[in-house]
Design an enzyme around this catalytic site. Structure first.
Site: not given
Ligand code: APR
Length: 249
Positions: A122, A130, A222, A70, A107, A194-195, A104-105
Site C-alpha cells: 500500500h 506528484c 482478536q 497524512y 509506516d 496483525g491484519t 500493508q503498512n
Molecule cells: N499484535 C497483533 N495484532 C494486533 C495487535 C497487536 N499488538 N493489535 C491489534 N491487532 C490486530 C487487530 O485485532 C486487527 O485484527 O490488528 C488487526 C488490524 O486490522 P486493521 O485495522 O483492519 O488493519 P489492516 O488489516 O492492516 O488493514 C488493511 O486497510 O484501511 C486499509 O490501507 C489500509 O493497509 C490497511 C488495510
C-alpha cells in the site's frame, strides 16, 4: 510449554519450514503507538471517514484536509519506534535471507527495524509524489513549500504533492503485487501478523499460500478473517509473541 501449546507447535513448524513468507498489517505497529484501522472505537476508521481521507475523490474534494491528515500520521510515525515484533521479524530474516516480508503498512517501521526488501503493498507515507505524474517530490521542495497545504508539484502545472500510498479504489503497484503473489505461491509457511484480513488483494495472499499447501500461522489477539483457515493461531500481541516464536539464535 506443552506439545499442544500453539506457540510450541508454531516454533516447530517455523523451524521445519524451508521458505517463509510474512504478511503484516496495522496490528504489528499497534505496540509502537500507531492506531490500527478497524478495531472498534480505537481504529482510525472509527474516528475518520476513509472515503474522505484515503481516496482520490476525497483528495480531489479537499486536498488540504487529506494532506494535513497524512502530515499528522507522518508526525505520529516519526515519533514512534519499531517494537519487539518488528525487530523479531528482522532477526528472522537475518537467519533466513530468502524470507519475504509483505506489509500493508505505510509506516516504514519494518525497514527501521532492519527488514530488507520489504514489499509495501500500500505504499509508504515516507514518500511524497506528484498527484498527476506520480514522480517523487523531494524533501527540499516540500520544505520550501511548507506553508502550502498541500504543496504544488514541481513536475506538473496541475499536480499537487500527495503521499505515495494506495488509496481506496486505486491500483496497487503492479511489480510489488506480482512479487507478493509469487512469495505466497512459493512458501511452505506463511506467518500472518496483525491484519483483519478484510482488504483485498492483500487478504487473498494467505489463501493462495494455504491452497498450495503452506502452513498458516496467524498472530492476532482478536478474531480475524485468517483465523478460520489458519493452521495455528497465536492470539497474543505480536510484540509479545513474535520474540518467543523466533526465539534466541
Ligand atoms: N499484535 C497483533 N495484532 C494486533 C495487535 C497487536 N499488538 N493489535 C491489534 N491487532 C490486530 C487487530 O485485532 C486487527 O485484527 O490488528 C488487526 C488490524 O486490522 P486493521 O485495522 O483492519 O488493519 P489492516 O488489516 O492492516 O488493514 C488493511 O486497510 O484501511 C486499509 O490501507 C489500509 O493497509 C490497511 C488495510
Amino acid at each position: 510449554m506443552t506439545a499442544a501449546d500453539p506457540l510450541h507447535q508454531a516454533r516447530r513448524a517455523l523451524t521445519a519450514a524451508r521458505r517463509v513468507t510474512v504478511l503484516t498489517g496495522a496490528g504489528i505497529s499497534a505496540e509502537s503507538g500507531i492506531p490500527t484501522f478497524r478495531e472498534a472505537q480505537i481504529g482510525l476508521w472509527a474516528t475518520f471517514d476513509p472515503r474522505q481521507l484515503a481516496s482520490p475523490e476525497g483528495f480531489a474534494e479537499n486536498p488540504g484536509r487529506v494532506w494535513d491528515w497524512y502530515q499528522w500520521r507522518r508526525t505520529l510515525i516519526g515519533n514512534s519506534a519499531p517494537n519487539p515484533g518488528h525487530r523479531a521479524l528482522a532477526e528472522l530474516q537475518r537467519r533466513r535471507p530468502d524470507l519475504v516480508l509483505i506489509t500493508q503498512n505505510v509506516d516504514g517501521l519494518h525497514q527501521r527495524a532492519g527488514s530488507r526488501g520489504v514489499l509495501e503493498l500500500h505504499g509508504s507515507v515516507q514518500r511524497t509524489v506528484c498527484s498527476v505524474t506520480r514522480r517523487a517530490i523531494d524533501a527540499d521542495w516540500l520544505a520550501r513549500h511548507a506553508d502550502d497545504h498541500p504543496p504544488p508539484s514541481p513536475h506538473h502545472p496541475d499536480g499537487l504533492a500527495r503521499p505515495d500510498v494506495v488509496w481506496f479504489g486505486e491500483a496497487l503497484p503492479a511489480d510489488v503485487l506480482e512479487a507478493a503473489f509469487e512469495a505466497a505461491a512459493n512458501c511452505d509457511l506463511m506467518l500472518v501478523v496483525g491484519t483483519s484480513g478484510e482488504v483485498h488483494p492483500a487478504a487473498g495472499l494467505p489463501r493462495i499460500a494455504r491452497e498450495q499447501g503452506a502452513t498458516i500461522i496467524d498472530v492476532n489477539p482478536q478474531a480475524d478473517a485468517i483465523r478460520e483457515f489458519a493452521d495455528l493461531v497465536l492470539a497474543r500481541p505480536g510484540g509479545e509473541v513474535l520474540p518467543k516464536l523466533i526465539g534466541p539464535d
